[in-house]
Design a protein around this motif. Structure first.
Motif, PDB file in Angstrom:
ATOM      1  N   ALA A  20      19.398  19.144   8.394  1.00  0.00           N
ATOM      2  CA  ALA A  20      19.150  17.784   8.862  1.00  0.00           C
ATOM      3  C   ALA A  20      17.915  17.150   8.221  1.00  0.00           C
ATOM      4  N   PHE A  21      16.863  17.939   8.015  1.00  0.00           N
ATOM      5  CA  PHE A  21      15.586  17.344   7.616  1.00  0.00           C
ATOM      6  C   PHE A  21      15.034  17.831   6.290  1.00  0.00           C
ATOM      7  N   GLY A  22      15.572  18.892   5.734  1.00  0.00           N
ATOM      8  CA  GLY A  22      15.086  19.395   4.453  1.00  0.00           C
ATOM      9  C   GLY A  22      14.262  20.661   4.608  1.00  0.00           C
ATOM     10  N   PHE A  23      13.899  21.203   3.457  1.00  0.00           N
ATOM     11  CA  PHE A  23      13.236  22.507   3.408  1.00  0.00           C
ATOM     12  C   PHE A  23      11.882  22.513   4.102  1.00  0.00           C
ATOM     13  N   TRP A  24      11.020  21.539   3.808  1.00  0.00           N
ATOM     14  CA  TRP A  24       9.663  21.555   4.355  1.00  0.00           C
ATOM     15  C   TRP A  24       9.653  21.320   5.856  1.00  0.00           C
ATOM     16  N   SER A  25      10.595  20.556   6.340  1.00  0.00           N
ATOM     17  CA  SER A  25      10.706  20.387   7.791  1.00  0.00           C
ATOM     18  C   SER A  25      11.153  21.688   8.441  1.00  0.00           C
ATOM     19  N   MET A  26      12.020  22.435   7.773  1.00  0.00           N
ATOM     20  CA  MET A  26      12.440  23.728   8.298  1.00  0.00           C
ATOM     21  C   MET A  26      11.245  24.675   8.374  1.00  0.00           C
ATOM     22  N   ILE A  27      10.389  24.644   7.356  1.00  0.00           N
ATOM     23  CA  ILE A  27       9.184  25.482   7.371  1.00  0.00           C
ATOM     24  C   ILE A  27       8.282  25.085   8.534  1.00  0.00           C
ATOM     25  N   LEU A  28       8.155  23.796   8.803  1.00  0.00           N
ATOM     26  CA  LEU A  28       7.349  23.323   9.931  1.00  0.00           C
ATOM     27  C   LEU A  28       7.947  23.795  11.257  1.00  0.00           C
ATOM     28  N   VAL A  29       9.257  23.716  11.392  1.00  0.00           N
ATOM     29  CA  VAL A  29       9.920  24.203  12.610  1.00  0.00           C
ATOM     30  C   VAL A  29       9.670  25.702  12.767  1.00  0.00           C
ATOM     31  N   ALA A  30       9.757  26.462  11.692  1.00  0.00           N
ATOM     32  CA  ALA A  30       9.517  27.904  11.755  1.00  0.00           C
ATOM     33  C   ALA A  30       8.081  28.195  12.189  1.00  0.00           C
TER      34      ALA A  30
END
Length: 62
Positions: A20-30
């Motif tokens: 939904a939001f891209g790679f860097w947003s996934m890293i932030l969620v993690a």
């Protein structure tokens, strides 16, 4: 809920964040998932922040 179930749930959340939001947003969620896990461990009494700080400073604990 078993550890495998929780792992699948975290994986699904990270996958949805990546799509939904891209790679860097996934890293932030993690990162937020890890912070939440740490806070939960502290509140449950399973993680002592003083011993973590001592370990990071190179002091040994017994």
């Amino acid at each position: 809920m078993s550890a495998a179930d929780r792992g699948m749930l975290v994986g699904a959340v990270l996958a949805l964040a990546a799509v939904a939001f891209g790679f860097w947003s996934m890293i932030l969620v993690a990162a937020f998932v890890l912070v939440g896990w740490g806070v939960g461990r502290v509140l449950d009494g399973k993680l002592d922040l003083r011993s973590v700080g001592d370990a990071l400073r190179g002091r040994r604990s017994s």
